[in-house]
Design an enzyme around this catalytic site. Structure first.
Site, mmCIF file in Angstrom:
data_model
loop_
_atom_site.group_PDB
_atom_site.id
_atom_site.type_symbol
_atom_site.label_atom_id
_atom_site.label_comp_id
_atom_site.label_asym_id
_atom_site.label_seq_id
_atom_site.Cartn_x
_atom_site.Cartn_y
_atom_site.Cartn_z
ATOM 1 C CG HIS A 114 20.638 13.421 -54.476
ATOM 2 N ND1 HIS A 114 20.234 13.299 -53.164
ATOM 3 C CD2 HIS A 114 19.625 14.079 -55.110
ATOM 4 C CE1 HIS A 114 19.043 13.850 -53.004
ATOM 5 N NE2 HIS A 114 18.662 14.338 -54.169
ATOM 6 N N GLY A 115 23.529 12.513 -57.947
ATOM 7 C CA GLY A 115 24.752 12.148 -58.659
ATOM 8 C C GLY A 115 25.994 12.193 -57.819
ATOM 9 C CG ASP A 116 26.266 15.261 -54.819
ATOM 10 O OD1 ASP A 116 25.185 14.623 -54.769
ATOM 11 O OD2 ASP A 116 26.402 16.371 -54.278
ATOM 12 C CD GLU A 117 23.354 12.242 -51.655
ATOM 13 O OE1 GLU A 117 22.536 11.301 -51.565
ATOM 14 O OE2 GLU A 117 23.085 13.414 -51.328
ATOM 15 C CG ASN A 175 14.508 12.481 -53.089
ATOM 16 O OD1 ASN A 175 13.618 11.683 -53.375
ATOM 17 N ND2 ASN A 175 14.884 12.700 -51.841
ATOM 18 N NE ARG A 176 14.374 18.366 -52.100
ATOM 19 C CZ ARG A 176 15.251 17.461 -51.651
ATOM 20 N NH1 ARG A 176 15.207 16.223 -52.122
ATOM 21 N NH2 ARG A 176 16.151 17.775 -50.744
ATOM 22 C CG HIS A 215 19.616 9.389 -50.483
ATOM 23 N ND1 HIS A 215 19.352 10.433 -51.335
ATOM 24 C CD2 HIS A 215 18.572 8.526 -50.624
ATOM 25 C CE1 HIS A 215 18.203 10.227 -51.969
ATOM 26 N NE2 HIS A 215 17.711 9.080 -51.545
ATOM 27 C CE1 TYR A 275 15.273 21.557 -46.166
ATOM 28 C CE2 TYR A 275 16.638 22.330 -44.350
ATOM 29 C CZ TYR A 275 16.057 22.527 -45.595
ATOM 30 O OH TYR A 275 16.264 23.709 -46.266
ATOM 31 C CD GLU A 297 20.695 10.759 -46.256
ATOM 32 O OE1 GLU A 297 21.848 10.701 -46.740
ATOM 33 O OE2 GLU A 297 19.787 11.463 -46.740
#
Length: 479
Positions: A114-117, A175-176, A215, A275, A297
Site C-alpha cells: 500500500h502506497g501510504d504504508e 492487496n485486493r 504493512h 477483517y 503489520e
C-alpha cells in the site's frame, strides 16, 4: 450568543486534546484498532510533509543499486517488472550463489504494498545492508546467506508511495487485485494491475517456500485464511493452520513488544477473524504459488515520523531474521529420486491429515515442507508413474527425508524403454538377436563390448548419484 460561541470553541479545543491523547502510541503494549485500514489516511495529515526523512523512489533505486555494488559477492539486483508509471520493481537477491538455482529454500519479503504504508521499504533496505555487513561474523546472517536464497522487493507500489495514497497510479488496492478462492474476482489476469501480474509471474518463476509482506497501521502477524465463504467475520483456518500459527508466533515472539498486545492474543491473528478481505496476495500465494505467506503489520502508525524508523527497525530486526531462518530450522526437507535411473523426480509431498500438497523443485526435485515442531507426521512422496512411499518422522526442529521411488510395474510394460536400459524381456532379446544377425560377427562383437561398457559406466554413475544425495543432516531418513 457570544457566550454560546465561546463555549462551542472551548468544547472543540478540548475534544481535539482528547483525540490527540487517545492516539495509539508506537511504544505502548496495548494496541487499539481491531479492523484493518481500508481507506486512505486522515486528510488533516496533509498539513505537514509526512514523507520527510523517507527515501524517494529515485533514492530507493539508488540505494538498491549501491547495495548491489557494495555487496556483489553475496547478491544480485534484478527487476520483476514495472509499475503503471513505468518505475522498475527492483529486487535484491541475497545468497552465497546469487542467481544460481540450488537445492535450497527461497524466501521473499515484499514492502510498500500500500502506497501510504512506507515503513516496510525502509526496513527492507536496512535488513539487506545488515546481512551484508554481518554475514561473516554473525551466525544467523551466515546461516541465511549460506543455506537459502532471500529475495527482497522493497516497494511493490512505488506509484502509490509517490502519490501518498493507498492504491497504485490507477488507484487500485493491490492487496485486493489477486484471483480469489471464494468469489469469481480478478480471474482475468490480463486485467489485473501490472504490479500484481509481476508478482504472480515472479512466484511462478521462483519456487518460494515462504514469504511475508510488510504493512502498517497495527502491530500483529496475520495468517490465512483472509476471507470466508459467506463473507462473515469468524476464524477460518487453512489446512496448515497450525504451521501458520507457529510461523506468525516466530515473528511476534522475536519482536520487542508485538506478543504483548492486549488486542491480539500473542500478537498474531487469523485474517478472516480480524477483517475478511478478498483478492488478497496472502491467500493467493498459499493456494496458487505453494508459498506460505504472512501479512505483517509492523508499525501501529501507518506513516510514522522518520525519526522513529531506527527504533522500529530495532524492534523488528530479530523477527525478520528469525522468520527467514525458520525455513532452515523448521520442518521436513529432502529430495525425490528414481530407483531405476537415480535421476531426480519433480514429484510432490503430502502429510497425512493435512489437505495440502507441496511440489518438489523441477531441477533438483528438492522440497521444503514447513510444519509445527514437537509432533509426529506421516510424510509421503509421490510421482505419476511411480509407487508412492511414506515414512513417519518425529519433528523436533527439522528433519530430512529423501524418497527413492520405484517405477509402477503396472505401467512399466507400456512405457517405452530407454536406449540405456540394460535389462530386457524375452521379446526384446529376440528383436535384438534378429538385429545382430544382420551384421558381421566382428561388428556385432564390437557393439556388444561397447554396449556392456556403457551399461557398466551408467550403473556406476547411478550408484554414485544415489550415494551422494543420501548425505543429509541429523534426523535423516531415506525411504
Amino acid at each position: 450568543m457570544k457566550l454560546i460561541f465561546s463555549l462551542l470553541v472551548l468544547y472543540l479545543n478540548f475534544s481535539s486534546v482528547l483525540t490527540r491523547g487517545a492516539e495509539r502510541s508506537l511504544f505502548s503494549t496495548s494496541f487499539s484498532g481491531s479492523t484493518r485500514h481500508l481507506f486512505e489516511g486522515n486528510p488533516s495529515e496533509t498539513s505537514f510533509d509526512k514523507a520527510k526523512g523517507y527515501m524517494t523512489n529515485a533514492e530507493l533505486e539508488k540505494a538498491v543499486k549501491e547495495f548491489g555494488r557494495r555487496c556483489s559477492n553475496i547478491s544480485r539486483i534484478y527487476s520483476i517488472g514495472k509499475s503503471v508509471s513505468g518505475f522498475p520493481l527492483w529486487v535484491i537477491e541475497i545468497s552465497d550463489k546469487p542467481g544460481v538455482e540450488e537445492p535450497e529454500p527461497a524466501f521473499k519479503f515484499i514492502g510498500n504494498v500500500h502506497g501510504d504504508e512506507p515503513v516496510g521499504r525502509e526496513l527492507l533496505i536496512l535488513l539487506a545492508n545488515w546481512i551484508c555487513d554481518n554475514h561473516v561474523k554473525d551466525s544467523l546472517a551466515r546461516l541465511i546467506v549460506e543455506n537459502m536464497h532471500l529475495h527482497i522487493l522493497p516497494s511493490m507500489n512505488p506509484d502509490g508511495y509517490a502519490l501518498k495514497r493507498r492504491g497504485n497510479a490507477n488507484n487500485i488496492d493491490l492487496n485486493r487485485d489477486f484471483p480469489d478462492q471464494f468469489f469469481p474476482m480478478n480471474n482475468d489476469e490480463e486485467a489485473c494491475q501490472p504490479e500484481t501480474r509481476a508478482i504472480m509471474s515472479w512466484v511462478r518463476q521462483i519456487h518460494f517456500t515462504a514469504s511475508a509482506s510488510l504493512h502498517g497501521g497495527a502491530l500483529v502477524a496475520n495468517y490465512p485464511w483472509d476471507g470466508t465463504q459467506d463473507k462473515r467475520r469468524y476464524y477460518y483456518g487453512c489446512p496448515d493452520d497450525e504451521a501458520f500459527q507457529f510461523l506468525a508466533s516466530v515473528y511476534s515472539r522475536s519482536h520487542y513488544n508485538m506478543s504483548l498486545s492486549t488486542e491480539f492474543q500473542g500478537g498474531i491473528i487469523n485474517g478472516a477473524s480480524w477483517y475478511p478481505i478478498y483478492g488478497g496476495m496472502q491467500d493467493w500465494n498459499y493456494i496458487y504459488g505453494g508459498c506460505f505467506e504472512l501479512t505483517l503489520e509492523i508499525s501501529d502508525d501507518k506513516w510514522p515520523s522518520a525519526e522513529e524508523l531506527p527504533t522500529i527497525w530495532e524492534y523488528n530486526k530479530m523477527s525478520m531474521l528469525n522468520l527467514v531462518a525458520s525455513l532452515v530450522k523448521t520442518g521436513v526437507r529432502g529430495r525425490i529420486f528414481s530407483s531405476d535411473s537415480g535421476r531426480p523426480l519433480p514429484g510432490s509431498i503430502t502429510i497425512k491429515g493435512i489437505n495440502y500438497t507441496v511440489n518438489a523443485g523441477r531441477a533438483f526435485a528438492d522440497y521444503y515442507r514447513l510444519l509445527t515442531p514437537g509432533k509426529r507426521y506421516e510424510v509421503m512422496g509421490s510421482m505419476p508413474g511411480y509407487k508412492p512411499k511414506s515414512t513417519s518422522i518425529w519433528l523436533e526442529e527439522t528433519a530430512t527425508a529423501d524418497f527413492i521411488l520405484d517405477p509402477d510395474s503396472a505401467l512399466k510394460d507400456n512405457t517405452p524403454r530407454s536406449i540405456c536400459d540394460c535389462s530386457y524381456d524375452s521379446k526384446a532379446k529376440l528383436v535384438l538377436l534378429e538385429f545382430l544377425l544382420g551384421f558381421h560377427m566382428e561388428v556385432c562383437f564390437v557393439l556388444i563390448v561397447i554396449g556392456a561398457l556403457l551399461c557398466f559406466l551408467l550403473k556406476r554413475r547411478q550408484k554414485f548419484t544415489l550415494g551422494k544425495h543420501k548425505q543429509s543432516p541429523k534426523r535423516s531418513v531415506v525411504v
